[in-house]
Design a protein around this motif. Structure first.
Motif, PDB file in Angstrom:
ATOM      1  N   ARG A  75       1.589  20.320   6.034  1.00 43.52           N
ATOM      2  CA  ARG A  75       0.707  19.185   5.783  1.00 43.52           C
ATOM      3  C   ARG A  75       1.284  17.890   6.377  1.00 43.52           C
ATOM      4  O   ARG A  75       0.573  17.125   7.042  1.00 43.52           O
ATOM      5  CB  ARG A  75       0.499  19.008   4.282  1.00 43.52           C
ATOM      6  N   VAL A  76       2.552  17.642   6.122  1.00 49.03           N
ATOM      7  CA  VAL A  76       3.196  16.441   6.653  1.00 49.03           C
ATOM      8  C   VAL A  76       3.205  16.470   8.175  1.00 49.03           C
ATOM      9  O   VAL A  76       2.961  15.448   8.834  1.00 49.03           O
ATOM     10  CB  VAL A  76       4.628  16.313   6.091  1.00 49.03           C
ATOM     11  N   GLY A  77       3.464  17.632   8.747  1.00 45.77           N
ATOM     12  CA  GLY A  77       3.454  17.747  10.201  1.00 45.77           C
ATOM     13  C   GLY A  77       2.101  17.382  10.783  1.00 45.77           C
ATOM     14  O   GLY A  77       2.012  16.645  11.775  1.00 45.77           O
ATOM     15  N   GLY A  78       1.022  17.913  10.173  1.00 49.89           N
ATOM     16  CA  GLY A  78      -0.316  17.595  10.649  1.00 49.89           C
ATOM     17  C   GLY A  78      -0.641  16.119  10.509  1.00 49.89           C
ATOM     18  O   GLY A  78      -1.244  15.507  11.406  1.00 49.89           O
ATOM     19  N   LEU A 110      -2.230   3.548   4.734  1.00 51.54           N
ATOM     20  CA  LEU A 110      -2.646   4.656   3.861  1.00 51.54           C
ATOM     21  C   LEU A 110      -2.147   5.992   4.405  1.00 51.54           C
ATOM     22  O   LEU A 110      -1.731   6.870   3.639  1.00 51.54           O
ATOM     23  CB  LEU A 110      -4.165   4.668   3.721  1.00 51.54           C
ATOM     24  N   LEU A 111      -2.200   6.170   5.712  1.00 48.37           N
ATOM     25  CA  LEU A 111      -1.704   7.403   6.319  1.00 48.37           C
ATOM     26  C   LEU A 111      -0.198   7.548   6.106  1.00 48.37           C
ATOM     27  O   LEU A 111       0.293   8.636   5.742  1.00 48.37           O
ATOM     28  CB  LEU A 111      -2.036   7.420   7.808  1.00 48.37           C
ATOM     29  N   VAL A 112       0.544   6.465   6.322  1.00 47.74           N
ATOM     30  CA  VAL A 112       1.995   6.501   6.125  1.00 47.74           C
ATOM     31  C   VAL A 112       2.326   6.768   4.659  1.00 47.74           C
ATOM     32  O   VAL A 112       3.204   7.588   4.330  1.00 47.74           O
ATOM     33  CB  VAL A 112       2.638   5.183   6.589  1.00 47.74           C
ATOM     34  N   GLY A 113       1.631   6.082   3.759  1.00 45.84           N
ATOM     35  CA  GLY A 113       1.852   6.311   2.331  1.00 45.84           C
ATOM     36  C   GLY A 113       1.537   7.734   1.928  1.00 45.84           C
ATOM     37  O   GLY A 113       2.225   8.328   1.083  1.00 45.84           O
ATOM     38  N   ASN A 114       0.506   8.303   2.537  1.00 49.03           N
ATOM     39  CA  ASN A 114       0.137   9.698   2.268  1.00 49.03           C
ATOM     40  C   ASN A 114       1.260  10.638   2.683  1.00 49.03           C
ATOM     41  O   ASN A 114       1.629  11.567   1.945  1.00 49.03           O
ATOM     42  CB  ASN A 114      -1.151  10.017   3.032  1.00 49.03           C
ATOM     43  N   ILE A 115       1.820  10.393   3.863  1.00 50.39           N
ATOM     44  CA  ILE A 115       2.904  11.246   4.364  1.00 50.39           C
ATOM     45  C   ILE A 115       4.128  11.176   3.455  1.00 50.39           C
ATOM     46  O   ILE A 115       4.736  12.205   3.124  1.00 50.39           O
ATOM     47  CB  ILE A 115       3.279  10.826   5.800  1.00 50.39           C
ATOM     48  N   LEU A 116       4.494   9.977   3.040  1.00 48.08           N
ATOM     49  CA  LEU A 116       5.724   9.794   2.270  1.00 48.08           C
ATOM     50  C   LEU A 116       5.585  10.223   0.810  1.00 48.08           C
ATOM     51  O   LEU A 116       6.560  10.635   0.190  1.00 48.08           O
ATOM     52  CB  LEU A 116       6.148   8.316   2.326  1.00 48.08           C
ATOM     53  N   SER A 117       4.376  10.133   0.265  1.00 51.84           N
ATOM     54  CA  SER A 117       4.215  10.375  -1.171  1.00 51.84           C
ATOM     55  C   SER A 117       3.793  11.798  -1.517  1.00 51.84           C
ATOM     56  O   SER A 117       4.067  12.271  -2.623  1.00 51.84           O
ATOM     57  CB  SER A 117       3.171   9.398  -1.739  1.00 51.84           C
ATOM     58  N   ILE A 124       0.841  -1.197   0.000  1.00 50.23           N
ATOM     59  CA  ILE A 124       0.000   0.000   0.000  1.00 50.23           C
ATOM     60  C   ILE A 124       0.875   1.246   0.000  1.00 50.23           C
ATOM     61  O   ILE A 124       0.660   2.190  -0.773  1.00 50.23           O
ATOM     62  CB  ILE A 124      -0.939  -0.009   1.221  1.00 50.23           C
ATOM     63  N   VAL A 125       1.880   1.245   0.863  1.00 49.13           N
ATOM     64  CA  VAL A 125       2.796   2.387   0.952  1.00 49.13           C
ATOM     65  C   VAL A 125       3.587   2.534  -0.348  1.00 49.13           C
ATOM     66  O   VAL A 125       3.733   3.636  -0.884  1.00 49.13           O
ATOM     67  CB  VAL A 125       3.750   2.211   2.149  1.00 49.13           C
ATOM     68  N   ILE A 126       4.084   1.403  -0.860  1.00 47.01           N
ATOM     69  CA  ILE A 126       4.910   1.442  -2.079  1.00 47.01           C
ATOM     70  C   ILE A 126       4.123   1.953  -3.271  1.00 47.01           C
ATOM     71  O   ILE A 126       4.596   2.807  -4.031  1.00 47.01           O
ATOM     72  CB  ILE A 126       5.492   0.044  -2.360  1.00 47.01           C
ATOM     73  N   PHE A 127       2.899   1.440  -3.454  1.00 41.27           N
ATOM     74  CA  PHE A 127       2.089   1.871  -4.591  1.00 41.27           C
ATOM     75  C   PHE A 127       1.728   3.349  -4.494  1.00 41.27           C
ATOM     76  O   PHE A 127       1.669   4.047  -5.505  1.00 41.27           O
ATOM     77  CB  PHE A 127       0.823   1.023  -4.702  1.00 41.27           C
ATOM     78  N   GLN A 128       1.466   3.846  -3.282  1.00 38.16           N
ATOM     79  CA  GLN A 128       1.179   5.262  -3.127  1.00 38.16           C
ATOM     80  C   GLN A 128       2.393   6.115  -3.475  1.00 38.16           C
ATOM     81  O   GLN A 128       2.261   7.176  -4.087  1.00 38.16           O
ATOM     82  CB  GLN A 128       0.741   5.561  -1.696  1.00 38.16           C
ATOM     83  N   MET A 129       3.574   5.650  -3.089  1.00 43.46           N
ATOM     84  CA  MET A 129       4.784   6.411  -3.379  1.00 43.46           C
ATOM     85  C   MET A 129       5.154   6.343  -4.852  1.00 43.46           C
ATOM     86  O   MET A 129       5.601   7.326  -5.444  1.00 43.46           O
ATOM     87  CB  MET A 129       5.940   5.893  -2.519  1.00 43.46           C
TER      88      MET A 129
END
Length: 318
Positions: free
Chosen positions: A302-305, A262-269, A228-233
């Motif tokens: 955004r990333v901080g939040g 999904l939250l982690v992928g959102n932050i990284l991508s 999930i994280v990889i595909f988002q990134m």
């Protein structure tokens, strides 16, 4: 290959998912086209005053519900005319992230539901909470750094983009649907199929072993959540949703881990994706240096939040 198993485990769920995505896009796009945010812009005017932003900043905030380009153009012109300082320009641009997020909230929610079901409400709610925290931070920063302002008309320009009727709204929603659905399915179908066969052939078991030995930073996530994280990134949000939907359908991942991934992928991508999509338009409105600075500020906030919300969810759910 068992045809009956393939139909029941892959083809039929994929057909149901496609139908649900189609209905969700229609509903979400229709809500967007009906300018539901018109009332929200009026209700938000007290926030503008609390942040000590001037009328032009408030008008830009209202216009951001309908067009971020128009909103940024208003800020750039006001700054060029000397009507606002660089500091207020930065704060107003950061503040405009809230209406931009709310504008697409219905589509995001109705797109997410077909993939991850009830977990969509939690994920979208957490994203909305992060946006609210960013807004409160900007209000506090504005009150600390900007001088008091006199009363004025904040939302005078709202009527320029008011409701144009149900027929026009439906035509706009249908146009957006025809544009978005092929792009979503182009990403969703191959990823869903790939995840299905990967789970059946034990890929995630081997991935879990690899993570335990080599990826200590994300070892707190289950190995099956890593795609999930990889595909988002590597691609975009829809790709991560497709992977999440396939994993939930196969029973390979609990909803709480899907939300966390999904939250982690959102932050990284998000930072690089935002730069790729926003910098060309920002550089056409502001100077390139200022455009880059605004994007960096927006993404840092955004990333901080999102980090705060993700950590809070991790404490609550685990």
């Amino acid at each position: 290959m068992d045809i009956d198993l393939l139909w029941s485990a892959l083809v039929l769920p994929l057909l149901r998912l496609t139908l649900a995505i189609s209905m969700g896009l229609i509903v979400g796009n229709l809500i967007e086209a009906l300018n539901w945010t018109h009332t929200m812009a009026r209700l938000a005017s007290p926030l503008i005053r609390m942040a000590r932003l001037k009328d032009v900043s408030g008008a830009s905030f209202s216009m951001a519900f309908f067009s971020s380009i128009t909103a940024n153009t208003m800020l750039a012109e006001a700054h060029d005319k000397g009507e606002m300082s660089r500091r207020e320009l930065v704060l107003a641009n950061l503040f405009n992230a809230l209406p931009t997020y709310l504008l697409h909230l219905p589509t995001v929610y109705f797109l997410t539901v077909p993939y991850i079901g009830d977990a969509a409400a939690v994920y979208v709610g957490l994203s909305l909470l992060a946006a609210a925290l960013r807004t409160l931070f900007i209000i506090a920063l504005g009150r600390l750094t900007l001088p008091p302002i006199p009363e004025g008309c904040v939302v005078c320009r709202l009527q320029e983009n008011g409701f144009k009727g149900f027929r026009a709204a439906f035509r706009l929603a249908l146009k957006r649907f025809r544009t978005r659905l092929p792009k979503i399915l182009y990403i969703t179908v191959p990823i869903y199929v790939a995840i299905h066969f990967a789970a059946r052939h034990g890929l995630f078991a081997r991935l879990e072993q690899f993570m335990a030995q080599n990826v200590g930073e994300l070892s707190w996530l289950p190995a099956s959540a890593l795609p999930i994280v990889i595909f988002q990134m590597a691609s975009e949000f829809t790709a991560g949703l497709a992977a999440a939907g396939a994993l939930i359908t196969t029973g390979g991942l609990e909803p709480r881990f899907v939300i966390l991934a999904l939250l982690v992928g959102n932050i990284l991508s998000s930072p690089m994706r935002a730069f790729r999509h926003q910098f060309p338009s920002y550089a056409g409105i502001f100077s390139p240096a200022l455009a880059l600075r605004l994007i960096v500020y927006n993404q840092a906030l955004r990333v901080g939040g999102m980090i705060v919300v993700t950590y809070g969810y991790w404490l609550w759910a685990f």
